[in-house]
Design a protein around this motif. Structure first.
Motif, PDB file in Angstrom:
ATOM      1  N   GLY A   1      41.886  28.471  26.488  1.00  0.00           N
ATOM      2  CA  GLY A   1      42.371  29.661  27.184  1.00  0.00           C
ATOM      3  C   GLY A   1      41.301  30.730  27.357  1.00  0.00           C
ATOM      4  O   GLY A   1      41.147  31.295  28.443  1.00  0.00           O
ATOM      5  N   ALA A   2      40.543  30.986  26.303  1.00  0.00           N
ATOM      6  CA  ALA A   2      39.493  32.012  26.376  1.00  0.00           C
ATOM      7  C   ALA A   2      38.396  31.594  27.363  1.00  0.00           C
ATOM      8  O   ALA A   2      37.919  32.413  28.154  1.00  0.00           O
ATOM      9  CB  ALA A   2      38.897  32.269  25.002  1.00  0.00           C
ATOM     10  N   ALA A   3      38.027  30.334  27.338  1.00  0.00           N
ATOM     11  CA  ALA A   3      36.995  29.840  28.268  1.00  0.00           C
ATOM     12  C   ALA A   3      37.498  29.906  29.709  1.00  0.00           C
ATOM     13  O   ALA A   3      36.750  30.269  30.616  1.00  0.00           O
ATOM     14  CB  ALA A   3      36.598  28.409  27.914  1.00  0.00           C
ATOM     15  N   ALA A   4      38.775  29.575  29.923  1.00  0.00           N
ATOM     16  CA  ALA A   4      39.351  29.632  31.271  1.00  0.00           C
ATOM     17  C   ALA A   4      39.438  31.073  31.759  1.00  0.00           C
ATOM     18  O   ALA A   4      39.195  31.340  32.946  1.00  0.00           O
ATOM     19  CB  ALA A   4      40.724  28.973  31.286  1.00  0.00           C
ATOM     20  N   MET A   5      39.741  32.012  30.864  1.00  0.00           N
ATOM     21  CA  MET A   5      39.772  33.426  31.258  1.00  0.00           C
ATOM     22  C   MET A   5      38.374  33.902  31.646  1.00  0.00           C
ATOM     23  O   MET A   5      38.212  34.660  32.608  1.00  0.00           O
ATOM     24  CB  MET A   5      40.338  34.288  30.136  1.00  0.00           C
ATOM     25  CG  MET A   5      41.843  34.165  30.009  1.00  0.00           C
ATOM     26  SD  MET A   5      42.536  35.209  28.722  1.00  0.00           S
ATOM     27  CE  MET A   5      42.251  36.825  29.416  1.00  0.00           C
ATOM     28  N   ALA A   6      37.374  33.462  30.908  1.00  0.00           N
ATOM     29  CA  ALA A   6      35.991  33.817  31.246  1.00  0.00           C
ATOM     30  C   ALA A   6      35.625  33.250  32.619  1.00  0.00           C
ATOM     31  O   ALA A   6      34.962  33.926  33.419  1.00  0.00           O
ATOM     32  CB  ALA A   6      35.030  33.306  30.176  1.00  0.00           C
ATOM     33  N   CYS A   7      36.067  32.036  32.903  1.00  0.00           N
ATOM     34  CA  CYS A   7      35.819  31.430  34.213  1.00  0.00           C
ATOM     35  C   CYS A   7      36.526  32.211  35.312  1.00  0.00           C
ATOM     36  O   CYS A   7      35.968  32.421  36.391  1.00  0.00           O
ATOM     37  CB  CYS A   7      36.294  29.975  34.230  1.00  0.00           C
ATOM     38  SG  CYS A   7      35.280  28.848  33.270  1.00  0.00           S
ATOM     39  N   LEU A   8      37.745  32.648  35.039  1.00  0.00           N
ATOM     40  CA  LEU A   8      38.501  33.427  36.009  1.00  0.00           C
ATOM     41  C   LEU A   8      37.772  34.729  36.338  1.00  0.00           C
ATOM     42  O   LEU A   8      37.662  35.119  37.500  1.00  0.00           O
ATOM     43  CB  LEU A   8      39.901  33.704  35.463  1.00  0.00           C
ATOM     44  CG  LEU A   8      40.972  34.142  36.440  1.00  0.00           C
ATOM     45  CD1 LEU A   8      41.172  33.109  37.535  1.00  0.00           C
ATOM     46  CD2 LEU A   8      42.279  34.379  35.696  1.00  0.00           C
ATOM     47  N   LEU A   9      37.231  35.365  35.323  1.00  0.00           N
ATOM     48  CA  LEU A   9      36.449  36.582  35.529  1.00  0.00           C
ATOM     49  C   LEU A   9      35.186  36.287  36.335  1.00  0.00           C
ATOM     50  O   LEU A   9      34.820  37.044  37.252  1.00  0.00           O
ATOM     51  CB  LEU A   9      36.091  37.201  34.182  1.00  0.00           C
ATOM     52  CG  LEU A   9      35.318  38.504  34.208  1.00  0.00           C
ATOM     53  CD1 LEU A   9      36.091  39.591  34.947  1.00  0.00           C
ATOM     54  CD2 LEU A   9      35.016  38.952  32.796  1.00  0.00           C
ATOM     55  N   ASP A  10      34.546  35.174  36.040  1.00  0.00           N
ATOM     56  CA  ASP A  10      33.364  34.755  36.784  1.00  0.00           C
ATOM     57  C   ASP A  10      33.715  34.503  38.245  1.00  0.00           C
ATOM     58  O   ASP A  10      32.954  34.865  39.152  1.00  0.00           O
ATOM     59  CB  ASP A  10      32.761  33.507  36.141  1.00  0.00           C
ATOM     60  CG  ASP A  10      31.400  33.135  36.704  1.00  0.00           C
ATOM     61  OD1 ASP A  10      30.805  33.941  37.453  1.00  0.00           O
ATOM     62  OD2 ASP A  10      30.928  32.029  36.395  1.00  0.00           O
ATOM     63  N   MET A  11      34.880  33.885  38.495  1.00  0.00           N
ATOM     64  CA  MET A  11      35.314  33.628  39.868  1.00  0.00           C
ATOM     65  C   MET A  11      35.466  34.925  40.653  1.00  0.00           C
ATOM     66  O   MET A  11      35.016  35.020  41.800  1.00  0.00           O
ATOM     67  CB  MET A  11      36.653  32.890  39.885  1.00  0.00           C
ATOM     68  CG  MET A  11      36.556  31.422  39.723  1.00  0.00           C
ATOM     69  SD  MET A  11      38.159  30.674  40.008  1.00  0.00           S
ATOM     70  CE  MET A  11      38.619  30.292  38.340  1.00  0.00           C
ATOM     71  N   VAL A  12      36.106  35.913  40.040  1.00  0.00           N
ATOM     72  CA  VAL A  12      36.314  37.194  40.722  1.00  0.00           C
ATOM     73  C   VAL A  12      34.970  37.840  41.047  1.00  0.00           C
ATOM     74  O   VAL A  12      34.739  38.289  42.173  1.00  0.00           O
ATOM     75  CB  VAL A  12      37.183  38.149  39.872  1.00  0.00           C
ATOM     76  CG1 VAL A  12      37.259  39.525  40.506  1.00  0.00           C
ATOM     77  CG2 VAL A  12      38.581  37.573  39.680  1.00  0.00           C
ATOM     78  N   ALA A  13      34.073  37.872  40.066  1.00  0.00           N
ATOM     79  CA  ALA A  13      32.763  38.485  40.277  1.00  0.00           C
ATOM     80  C   ALA A  13      31.960  37.719  41.332  1.00  0.00           C
ATOM     81  O   ALA A  13      31.322  38.331  42.198  1.00  0.00           O
ATOM     82  CB  ALA A  13      31.994  38.534  38.959  1.00  0.00           C
ATOM     83  N   SER A  14      32.007  36.407  41.281  1.00  0.00           N
ATOM     84  CA  SER A  14      31.263  35.590  42.241  1.00  0.00           C
ATOM     85  C   SER A  14      31.814  35.749  43.652  1.00  0.00           C
ATOM     86  O   SER A  14      31.063  35.800  44.625  1.00  0.00           O
ATOM     87  CB  SER A  14      31.309  34.114  41.838  1.00  0.00           C
ATOM     88  OG  SER A  14      30.693  33.930  40.598  1.00  0.00           O
ATOM     89  N   TRP A  15      33.148  35.829  43.774  1.00  0.00           N
ATOM     90  CA  TRP A  15      33.784  36.018  45.080  1.00  0.00           C
ATOM     91  C   TRP A  15      33.341  37.345  45.696  1.00  0.00           C
ATOM     92  O   TRP A  15      33.017  37.410  46.875  1.00  0.00           O
ATOM     93  CB  TRP A  15      35.295  35.956  44.940  1.00  0.00           C
ATOM     94  CG  TRP A  15      36.031  36.255  46.210  1.00  0.00           C
ATOM     95  CD1 TRP A  15      36.113  35.467  47.323  1.00  0.00           C
ATOM     96  CD2 TRP A  15      36.785  37.434  46.500  1.00  0.00           C
ATOM     97  NE1 TRP A  15      36.881  36.085  48.279  1.00  0.00           N
ATOM     98  CE2 TRP A  15      37.310  37.291  47.798  1.00  0.00           C
ATOM     99  CE3 TRP A  15      37.076  38.580  45.781  1.00  0.00           C
ATOM    100  CZ2 TRP A  15      38.103  38.262  48.398  1.00  0.00           C
ATOM    101  CZ3 TRP A  15      37.875  39.552  46.371  1.00  0.00           C
ATOM    102  CH2 TRP A  15      38.377  39.387  47.664  1.00  0.00           C
TER     103      TRP A  15
END
Length: 99
Positions: free
Chosen positions: A35-49
């Protein structure tokens, strides 16, 4: 010399995308494994977008981001695929017929 730079396209999340992020964040926070790793990925997705110059909807960008293998953790990848409605099977490749 002029120091003019091209303006980046202005991006903002739609209301349904903001709601998705809120619900996804709550859901992933409850996941014990990955869950924590997926949340970090979600944050990365927003920043990358936001950083990309490509004019693409957020949901489409997220799906591409995951299918391109950007989630480095297998657990996070699985959780994000479930969250985004991506099935585990890749699309079938076209069969080239001999002429």
């Amino acid at each position: 010399m002029s120091k003019v730079t091209a303006a980046l396209p202005r991006k903002s999340l739609q209301e349904h995308e903001r709601q998705f992020l809120k619900i996804a964040g709550q859901h992933l926070a409850e996941e014990k494994l990955g869950g924590a790793a997926a949340m970090a990925c979600l944050l990365d997705m927003v920043a990358s977008w936001h950083a990309t110059r490509v004019n693409i909807e957020f949901g489409d960008y997220c799906k591409r981001w995951v299918t391109e293998g950007n989630a480095k953790s297998k657990l996070a990848d699985r959780l994000l695929r479930d969250l985004l409605g991506l099935d585990d099977n890749p699309p079938p490749r076209r069969i080239r017929r001999a002429a």
